[in-house]
Design an enzyme around this catalytic site. Sequence first.
Site, mmCIF file in Angstrom:
data_model
loop_
_atom_site.group_PDB
_atom_site.id
_atom_site.type_symbol
_atom_site.label_atom_id
_atom_site.label_comp_id
_atom_site.label_asym_id
_atom_site.label_seq_id
_atom_site.Cartn_x
_atom_site.Cartn_y
_atom_site.Cartn_z
ATOM 1 N N CYS A 265 -8.447 -7.733 1.178
ATOM 2 C CA CYS A 265 -8.051 -6.468 1.751
ATOM 3 C C CYS A 265 -9.053 -5.776 2.506
ATOM 4 O O CYS A 265 -9.160 -4.767 3.460
ATOM 5 C CB CYS A 265 -7.340 -5.804 0.712
ATOM 6 S SG CYS A 265 -5.656 -6.238 0.260
ATOM 7 N N THR B 233 0.567 -1.158 -0.022
ATOM 8 C CA THR B 233 -0.064 -0.061 0.107
ATOM 9 C C THR B 233 0.808 1.304 -0.190
ATOM 10 O O THR B 233 0.720 2.238 -0.858
ATOM 11 C CB THR B 233 -1.081 0.054 1.255
ATOM 12 O OG1 THR B 233 -1.921 -1.191 1.112
ATOM 13 C CG2 THR B 233 -1.615 1.236 1.289
ATOM 14 N N THR C 128 13.768 4.821 10.743
ATOM 15 C CA THR C 128 14.459 3.951 10.939
ATOM 16 C C THR C 128 13.761 2.688 10.319
ATOM 17 O O THR C 128 12.684 2.328 10.684
ATOM 18 C CB THR C 128 14.827 3.653 12.316
ATOM 19 O OG1 THR C 128 15.301 4.977 12.888
ATOM 20 C CG2 THR C 128 15.517 2.574 12.708
HETATM 21 N N1 PLP Z 1 -1.608 -4.559 -4.520
HETATM 22 C C1 PLP Z 1 -2.472 -5.744 -4.321
HETATM 23 C C2 PLP Z 1 -2.462 -6.427 -6.005
HETATM 24 C C3 PLP Z 1 -2.705 -6.387 -3.399
HETATM 25 O O1 PLP Z 1 -3.351 -7.413 -3.449
HETATM 26 C C4 PLP Z 1 -2.480 -5.875 -2.180
HETATM 27 C C5 PLP Z 1 -2.952 -6.889 -1.001
HETATM 28 O O2 PLP Z 1 -3.606 -7.429 -0.837
HETATM 29 C C6 PLP Z 1 -1.756 -4.701 -2.021
HETATM 30 C C7 PLP Z 1 -1.482 -4.180 -3.178
HETATM 31 C C8 PLP Z 1 -1.331 -4.215 -0.591
HETATM 32 O O3 PLP Z 1 -0.244 -4.831 -0.102
HETATM 33 P P1 PLP Z 1 0.087 -4.631 1.486
HETATM 34 O O4 PLP Z 1 -1.078 -5.538 2.107
HETATM 35 O O5 PLP Z 1 1.348 -5.051 1.805
HETATM 36 O O6 PLP Z 1 -0.325 -3.203 1.899
#
Ligand code: PLP
Length: 391
Positions: A330, A72, A244
């Site tokens: 997510c 993200t 850090t």
């Molecule tokens: N991009 C994609 C295609 C994802 O599937 C996800 C998480 O499911 C993310 C970005 C986000 O990654 P993170 O969970 O490391 O923030």
Amino acid sequence: MGERIYLDWNATAPLRPEARAAMIAALDQVGNPSSVHNEGRAARRLIEEARERLAALVGAEPRNVVFTSGGTEANTMALTPALETPERKSGFDRLMVSAVEHASVRAGGGFRSHHVEEIPVTTEGLTDLQALERRLAELQQQGARFPLVSIMAANNETGVVQPVEAAAALVHAGGGLLHVDAVQVVGRIPFDINRSGADLVTISAHKLGGPQGVGALIKRSADLHLAEPLLRGGGQERGARAGTENVAGIAGFGAAAAAAGATLAADGERMRSLRDRLEAALANGPTVVFGRDAERLPNTSLFAAPGLRAETALINLDLEGFAVSSGSACSSGKVAASHVLAAMGVPPDLGSGAIRVSIGPATRENEIDLFLKAWMKLLAALSKRQSGLAA
Ligand code: PLP
């Protein structure tokens, strides 16, 4: 609780033993990686080793890897008007994202919402390259200077692999730069940043067997400069990301990347044969597999049976011991029709019933067979309910 069967690797993959060992060792390494003393230098070495391992996995130069707190953050960091190359110092004025991107890309990063537009996808979930080309030409005619385009390497819900190389050629011909969210791809199928043509690539540790809360933004060229970093302060990560570093998390990320890279081809073949076994059995019933005819990740299957609600399926499957997901995990906790299936033109009734099975190198054949048994049981109960209603 009985034995659980974990089929939700696209949401998060189990921690690899190599990553766990590297993290435990790193937790005992005292020292701030910015300190010049012996302890600090030892912590720094852990980070630099991980940087090399990640770079090797995607064919990048280690100096072009910027560690972040996850996918993200890397996406948000990449999507900024303040990207500079030797040829252009004056900001990007348009962001184009495919209609099936992750929410962290759709949010548009540092772009104002009226400068963000969507590129449609086909019914198979592939970015519509003709629409992209048309729009890039229109923008050039209208005098919009520099478009930044973001297209994922493969979709987290359907697993559909996007035509990144072809998109890169169009974007570059249109005077733009391409960011690729490769979170679901790196560590699952081969991905080379130079071959892809992407200028910026996002990856995340927890999708490839590393810890949660660590990721990276990788530049293809050192000439690309992030002129207004998201986090400013101590100048870590060559000024691209202050704070850090998460030394243990980064060490785990590096170890997971190395382990994933070592068995990439064999793991891919195994997962593909299990996924095909699952889908061959599903084809005997009313179940629809989304994006079936497109090139997909070998580990992902998204499907629905008409009339079966995702909540009902998820709850029943969970009670029976299976961890699966409805579309994107997510935003889990709430089952809404997915923007991905809507963009592919799937009717809301069918789309909101979608269940995602995503597997990994440790998934066993009998786990797929047990899942199929549970799915068939759900379908049998559904058909009984439906014939009861019809009577
Ligand atoms: N991009 C994609 C295609 C994802 O599937 C996800 C998480 O499911 C993310 C970005 C986000 O990654 P993170 O969970 O490391 O923030």
